[in-house]
Structure formats: structure tokens, C-alpha cells
Design a protein around this motif. Structure first.
Motif, PDB file in Angstrom:
ATOM      1  N   PRO B 182       0.771  -1.062   0.101  1.00  0.00           N
ATOM      2  CA  PRO B 182       0.104   0.020  -0.138  1.00  0.00           C
ATOM      3  C   PRO B 182       0.809   1.329  -0.036  1.00  0.00           C
ATOM      4  O   PRO B 182       0.613   2.365  -0.888  1.00  0.00           O
ATOM      5  N   GLU B 183       1.856   1.160   0.800  1.00  0.00           N
ATOM      6  CA  GLU B 183       2.566   2.734   0.923  1.00  0.00           C
ATOM      7  C   GLU B 183       3.589   2.480  -0.316  1.00  0.00           C
ATOM      8  O   GLU B 183       3.919   3.605  -0.703  1.00  0.00           O
ATOM      9  N   ILE B 184       3.933   1.475  -0.884  1.00  0.00           N
ATOM     10  CA  ILE B 184       4.710   1.666  -2.143  1.00  0.00           C
ATOM     11  C   ILE B 184       4.159   2.317  -3.300  1.00  0.00           C
ATOM     12  O   ILE B 184       4.320   2.940  -4.047  1.00  0.00           O
ATOM     13  N   PHE B 185       2.809   1.837  -3.414  1.00  0.00           N
ATOM     14  CA  PHE B 185       1.894   2.504  -4.485  1.00  0.00           C
ATOM     15  C   PHE B 185       1.767   3.911  -4.028  1.00  0.00           C
ATOM     16  O   PHE B 185       1.698   4.656  -5.201  1.00  0.00           O
ATOM     17  N   THR B 186       1.501   4.275  -2.995  1.00  0.00           N
ATOM     18  CA  THR B 186       1.656   5.806  -2.763  1.00  0.00           C
ATOM     19  C   THR B 186       2.891   6.513  -3.115  1.00  0.00           C
ATOM     20  O   THR B 186       2.846   7.438  -3.729  1.00  0.00           O
ATOM     21  N   THR B 187       4.077   5.857  -2.639  1.00  0.00           N
ATOM     22  CA  THR B 187       5.357   6.168  -3.127  1.00  0.00           C
ATOM     23  C   THR B 187       5.359   6.410  -4.450  1.00  0.00           C
ATOM     24  O   THR B 187       5.967   7.461  -5.242  1.00  0.00           O
ATOM     25  N   ILE B 188       4.856   5.248  -5.334  1.00  0.00           N
ATOM     26  CA  ILE B 188       5.022   5.277  -6.886  1.00  0.00           C
ATOM     27  C   ILE B 188       4.113   6.442  -7.393  1.00  0.00           C
ATOM     28  O   ILE B 188       4.831   7.256  -8.249  1.00  0.00           O
ATOM     29  N   ARG B 189       2.997   6.655  -6.938  1.00  0.00           N
ATOM     30  CA  ARG B 189       2.190   8.060  -7.181  1.00  0.00           C
ATOM     31  C   ARG B 189       3.067   9.039  -7.130  1.00  0.00           C
ATOM     32  O   ARG B 189       3.077   9.936  -8.271  1.00  0.00           O
ATOM     33  N   LEU B 190       3.585   9.524  -6.076  1.00  0.00           N
ATOM     34  CA  LEU B 190       4.290  10.737  -5.714  1.00  0.00           C
ATOM     35  C   LEU B 190       5.592  10.759  -6.666  1.00  0.00           C
ATOM     36  O   LEU B 190       5.892  11.786  -7.567  1.00  0.00           O
ATOM     37  N   SER B 191       6.190   9.678  -6.710  1.00  0.00           N
ATOM     38  CA  SER B 191       7.513   9.695  -7.468  1.00  0.00           C
ATOM     39  C   SER B 191       7.186   9.809  -9.265  1.00  0.00           C
ATOM     40  O   SER B 191       7.843  10.451  -9.867  1.00  0.00           O
ATOM     41  N   ILE B 192       6.205   9.219  -9.638  1.00  0.00           N
ATOM     42  CA  ILE B 192       5.978   9.261 -10.916  1.00  0.00           C
ATOM     43  C   ILE B 192       5.442  10.709 -11.348  1.00  0.00           C
ATOM     44  O   ILE B 192       5.938  11.334 -12.280  1.00  0.00           O
ATOM     45  N   GLY B 193       4.986  11.335 -10.605  1.00  0.00           N
ATOM     46  CA  GLY B 193       4.460  12.924 -10.338  1.00  0.00           C
ATOM     47  C   GLY B 193       5.841  13.586 -10.593  1.00  0.00           C
ATOM     48  O   GLY B 193       5.935  14.364 -11.442  1.00  0.00           O
ATOM     49  N   GLY B 238      -0.428  12.961 -17.250  1.00  0.00           N
ATOM     50  CA  GLY B 238      -0.300  12.798 -15.907  1.00  0.00           C
ATOM     51  C   GLY B 238      -1.418  12.291 -14.881  1.00  0.00           C
ATOM     52  O   GLY B 238      -1.182  11.416 -14.296  1.00  0.00           O
ATOM     53  N   PHE B 239      -2.577  13.001 -15.348  1.00  0.00           N
ATOM     54  CA  PHE B 239      -3.755  12.503 -14.516  1.00  0.00           C
ATOM     55  C   PHE B 239      -4.303  11.063 -14.710  1.00  0.00           C
ATOM     56  O   PHE B 239      -4.569  10.309 -13.922  1.00  0.00           O
ATOM     57  N   ILE B 240      -4.035  10.842 -16.102  1.00  0.00           N
ATOM     58  CA  ILE B 240      -4.261   9.259 -16.477  1.00  0.00           C
ATOM     59  C   ILE B 240      -3.253   8.474 -15.705  1.00  0.00           C
ATOM     60  O   ILE B 240      -3.928   7.265 -15.179  1.00  0.00           O
ATOM     61  N   LEU B 241      -2.097   8.730 -15.801  1.00  0.00           N
ATOM     62  CA  LEU B 241      -1.160   7.863 -14.930  1.00  0.00           C
ATOM     63  C   LEU B 241      -1.319   7.557 -13.688  1.00  0.00           C
ATOM     64  O   LEU B 241      -1.290   6.596 -13.149  1.00  0.00           O
ATOM     65  N   ASP B 242      -1.767   8.771 -13.167  1.00  0.00           N
ATOM     66  CA  ASP B 242      -2.241   8.672 -11.529  1.00  0.00           C
ATOM     67  C   ASP B 242      -3.147   7.758 -11.306  1.00  0.00           C
ATOM     68  O   ASP B 242      -3.477   6.858 -10.280  1.00  0.00           O
TER      69      ASP B 242
END
Lengths: 263, 259
Positions: B182-193, B238-242
């Protein structure tokens, strides 16, 4: 006399924090024969969970030796299963997958895995919930899964650290009954930590009453109440009443000693 | 606080967007701002159609979009593939953490644009340098998040795994990794941003195509309409990626926030 199954010889455990030393356990000598159900009973801070952690291999004694079935304990192992106060299940797996996890880990045959999983799903009343995810079931059911997961490994000993402490009274009674039934079917050696006197009298063959500062064994009490026990049929019995009174008296003495200790 | 159902949230957000576009169009129609500074939404629609038909500077429009997304996706992919296991390991091994953490913490706050001169000298002006700039921004952020995630795994889960006969490697991949999901997915969201924002920096390096390059190039010819199209596309992708990552999180870590 045959060799004891679990043996703690002159065990001492000191926790060092910064520069202060805290003796959590002092001179613990304990011999437990195979198949016995033993409750470690005492107030918080008396070191009863530490004994469990030492037996599990999570911690090492500062002094002394610990043997299980003749083998010295130095690390966690599959011969000693642990049930924690929080169920500690894997949320990414279903109920069934959680129970199977240790068997799959030990590369057991798939037929054996299915057989054992089915047996414990039935025994713990989880059959209907086998495909549920962990966050979809109640606290009591989580603890049932933890019980099944521990028992499915066929451990030599089962270490239980206040496993029903976080449950409501009704759920606790149900869980105690499930546990007693499982134990009577398997006769696994159980060490059960609790601070609930009634619970220890309901479950145990033997109660190790502990006292704190430093943690030590205050008294070794045999419980001869006839099985199968329920809380309502043992509560009026003479042995129950007298043993409970005896335990409370010792605890009372410890409390006044504690008050002197604190002041 | 008032609770809104998801449908109402969508309706309100859509109305808010539509109102914004209408006001924008009205401002342009009544010539309150010069069209050079701010082209109207209708003009931008024309530009989009024109770009699709004729491309931009010798390259078809879809190519600009594809080049940028391909660059970014590849860099994201590698950054996650290396960053997640490395971060998990750093979180669980104090020695490993002590070795790598100074570098991570030093490099992370540096604006990645500042690295361009060195990257060009070291890696040239080809795809390598563009990949590296997006990669390094994403990678550092993934590491920090994965380290924290693995440190938050309940100790009891690890103890339970030890009693079931799992060794250190098995615990890392079969307990710590899934437990941190769960935290890794949140991290990936922020990092890809963060990685997506460094796309522009990457395409400042001698590019001849890509959305970032298109925006910079159009700016120097005062083609504000093309600039705005580029910005809208960057935002939309970016929105679609997120959104895709949120969907992946719901599928692969459905216990997020529940256990």
C-alpha cells in the motif's frame, strides 16, 4: 523421571536501556513435561511475555540455558509456533491462504496441505469464511485463523501471548472452548500467557504464578479440575474457589510489596 | 464536514471545469486579453486539429506524444524495478542504509535541471541523458518511500514469519514486500509525479521531438496556442497515469487503509 520436554535453567534476562539495567527475569527454573497445558499468570511487567519470547527464540537470555525437547534454543523455528495478542495475519492473503502459508513454506505435499487446511477450517469454524480477506473478518475470527495457522504446523510447543486479551467476553469464551478442544485432540504442549485468573483456571493443568521486580516465579500451582471444563461448571467447585483465593492472596502480598518498591 | 457521494463529486468537478472554460472563452471573445497572450479555448481546439493534421515541425503530433510517454515510462519502469527492492533493503538493513543514505539524501533535493551540463558531458545528447534525468528524479524518490514503507511493517508479522521457517530473503520478498505494497503504491504515485515534471528538463537537452521540446520550441516562436496544448496534454497524461496507479493499488493492495 523422564527428561523434561521444556527446560529453563537459571535463566536471567536483563534489558539495558542507555545506562540503566532492568532485570526482567531472575533465576527462572522451570521444567515442563510433554503435553502439559501451562499458564503463565501474573501482572504486566512480571516478565511472563519475556519467557515466551525466549522460548520462541526472538530474544536470548542474558544468563542460563533453555532447552526444548533436548535441543538448546537460539533462534525462532517451526517446532515452536506463536500466537500473538494481535493476530499478525497477512492481509494480502485470504483466510485459507493464511492457514496454508506455513505448510506451503515447508514444501509439504499438496494433498497433505489441502487435507490439513480443511481439517482446521472445520475445527475453528472458519469454513464459511475461507475465501474472505483478513480485513473482512472480525477480531475473534482473526484470532481463530491465527490459532489454525499455528496448529497446522504441528509444532512441538505452542506459545500463546495473551491471545484473547483484546476480545470481548463472549468471543473470549468461544475462543477458549475452541482452544481446549484443539488441545484435547492434539495434546500439544502449550504455554499460555495471561493476567486473567479465571482464564488460567479454565485452561491450565498447571499455573506458574509470577511476580515482578525482578520477574520471578512466585508459585507453581497444579490444577486438577476435571475436564471438560466450562467456566460455569468449574466456578462453584471447591478447588476453583480455593485456588483462586490462594492466587489472590499471593497477588495481594505482591501488590503491597510493589507499593513499598515504588515509594 | 459534509459527506458527498462519488457521483456528486464528479458532477461538481465537471461543472467547475466547464464554468472555467466558459469564463476563459468569454474573456477572449470580448477581447479582454490579447490573443497572443491567451488564445481562446476554441482557438486551441483549432490548433489541436491542425496539429493532428499537419504535425509540429516535421514530426507528426502523435509522435511527440509517444516519444515523451515512451521516455518517461521506460525511466519509471527501471526506477521502480531497482528502487523498490533497494529501498526495502535499506529499510531493513541498518548497515546498507548507513552506506547509501548519505548519497540519496544529498542528491534528492538537487533540482535535476542543475545536473543537465554534467549529464550532457557524461552521457552525450542522445536518449541516454534524457532517460537518466527522468530516471534519477523518480528513482531517488522511490527509494526514500520504499525505505520508509519497509520500516513500517509490523514487527509481529516478521516474528510470525520467522516461526514459520522463513529466512531473511524469504521474509524480504514474501512478507516485507507485500506488506509494504500500500505504501509503495503511494510512493510510486508521488515519484511518478516528480519524474513526469522532470520530462521538460530532459527534453531541454538537444531534443527534436517530444511534448517538452514542443512546448519550449513553440514558446520561442510565441505560439502560445501550441504551448497551452502541450501543457494540457502533459497534465492529462499525468492525470491518467495517476489514475492507473490508483486502480493498480485497488487491485493489488485492496487492504490499503483497512488492515
Amino acid at each position: 523421571m523422564t527428561q523434561p520436554f521444556i527446560e529453563l535453567n537459571n535463566v536471567q534476562k536483563i534489558f539495558k536501556q542507555n545506562k540503566t539495567e532492568n532485570t526482567v527475569l531472575q533465576d527462572i527454573n522451570l521444567k515442563i513435561p510433554e503435553g502439559q497445558f501451562v499458564c503463565l499468570l501474573g501482572p504486566s511487567g512480571c516478565g511472563k511475555s519475556t519467557i515466551l519470547n525466549l522460548l520462541a527464540g526472538f530474544e536470548k537470555p542474558t544468563l542460563g540455558d533453555i532447552y526444548v525437547d533436548g535441543q538448546p534454543i537460539s533462534a525462532p523455528g517451526i517446532d515452536r509456533a506463536v500466537v500473538f495478542q494481535q493476530a499478525q495475519l497477512f492481509p494480502w492473503l485470504t483466510v485459507k491462504e493464511n492457514i496454508q502459508f506455513p505448510l506451503k513454506q515447508s514444501k509439504a505435499e499438496s494433498k497433505y496441505i489441502t487435507e490439513q487446511t480443511e481439517y482446521y477450517l472445520e475445527k475453528t469454524g472458519l469454513k464459511k469464511f475461507e475465501n474472505h480477506r483478513i480485513w473482512q473478518i472480525s477480531g475473534g475470527m482473526k484470532q481463530r485463523v491465527a490459532l489454525a495457522r499455528a496448529w497446522v504446523m504441528k509444532p512441538k510447543i505452542l506459545l500463546m501471548d495473551e491471545p484473547f486479551g483484546a476480545l470481548d467476553a463472549q468471543t473470549r469464551i468461544l475462543m477458549q472452548e475452541t482452544l481446549t478442544q484443539l488441545w484435547q485432540d492434539n495434546k500439544t504442549t502449550v504455554l499460555f500467557v495471561t493476567h486473567d485468573i479465571d482464564e488460567s483456571l479454565l485452561l491450565a493443568d498447571r499455573i506458574i504464578l509470577m511476580a515482578g521486580h525482578p520477574g520471578r516465579i512466585a508459585e507453581d500451582i497444579q490444577v486438577n479440575l476435571r475436564r471438560a471444563r466450562t467456566i460455569e461448571n468449574i466456578a462453584p467447585q471447591q478447588e476453583f474457589i480455593e485456588t483462586k483465593k490462594h492466587i489472590l492472596e499471593i497477588m495481594r502480598k505482591e501488590v503491597s510489596r510493589m507499593i513499598d518498591y515504588i515509594h | 464536514m459534509i459527506q458527498l457521494n462519488p457521483f456528486k463529486v464528479k458532477v461538481i468537478s465537471t461543472l467547475s471545469l466547464i464554468t472555467f472554460v466558459i469564463i476563459w472563452q468569454l474573456v477572449c471573445t470580448f477581447k479582454l486579453v490579447s490573443p497572443i497572450l491567451l488564445p481562446s479555448p476554441l482557438q486551441i481546439l483549432d490548433t489541436v486539429l491542425d496539429l493532428f493534421k499537419n504535425g509540429y515541425r516535421d514530426a507528426p503530433f502523435y509522435q511527440h506524444i509517444l516519444v515523451s510517454t515512451a521516455r518517461a515510462f521506460f525511466a519509471f519502469f527501471v526506477a521502480i524495478l531497482i528502487g523498490v527492492p533497494l529501498g526495502l533493503l535499506m529499510g531493513r538493513s541498518p548497515v546498507f542504509n548507513a552506506i547509501l543514505d548519505p548519497f540519496v539524501q544529498f542528491l534528492r533535493p538537487i533540482p535535476k535541471i542543475a545536473l543537465i551540463p554534467l549529464v550532457v558531458v557524461w552521457l552525450g545528447i542522445g536518449e541516454e541523458s534524457k532517460f537518466f534525468l527522468i530516471f534519477i528524479a523518480t528513482f531517488l524518490s522511490v527509494i526514500v518511500g520504499a525505505t520508509a514503507a519497509s520500516q513500517n511493517v509490523p514487527y509481529g508479522l516478521i516474528q510470525a514469519a520467522q516461526t514459520m521457517g522463513l529466512g531473511k530473503t524469504a521474509i524480504l520478498f514474501r512478507v516485507i514486500l507485500p506488506s509494504s505494497l500500500p505504501e509503495i503504491f503511494t510512493t510510486i504515485r508521488l515519484s511518478i509525479g516528480i519524474g513526469w515534471t522532470s520530462l521538460i528538463a530532459a527534453e531541454m537537452v538537444a531534443a527534436t521531438s517530444g511534448l517538452g521540446w514542443m512546448i519550449i520550441n513553440a514558446g520561442s516562436y510565441l505560439r502560445t496556442d501550441v504551448v497551452i496544448v502541450g501543457i494540457i496534454l502533459l497534465g492529462t497524461i499525468g492525470f491518467i497515469l495517476d489514475w492507473l496507479i490508483v486502480k493498480a493499488q485497488q487491485k493489488w493492495a485492496p487492504w490499503t487503509g483497512k488492515a
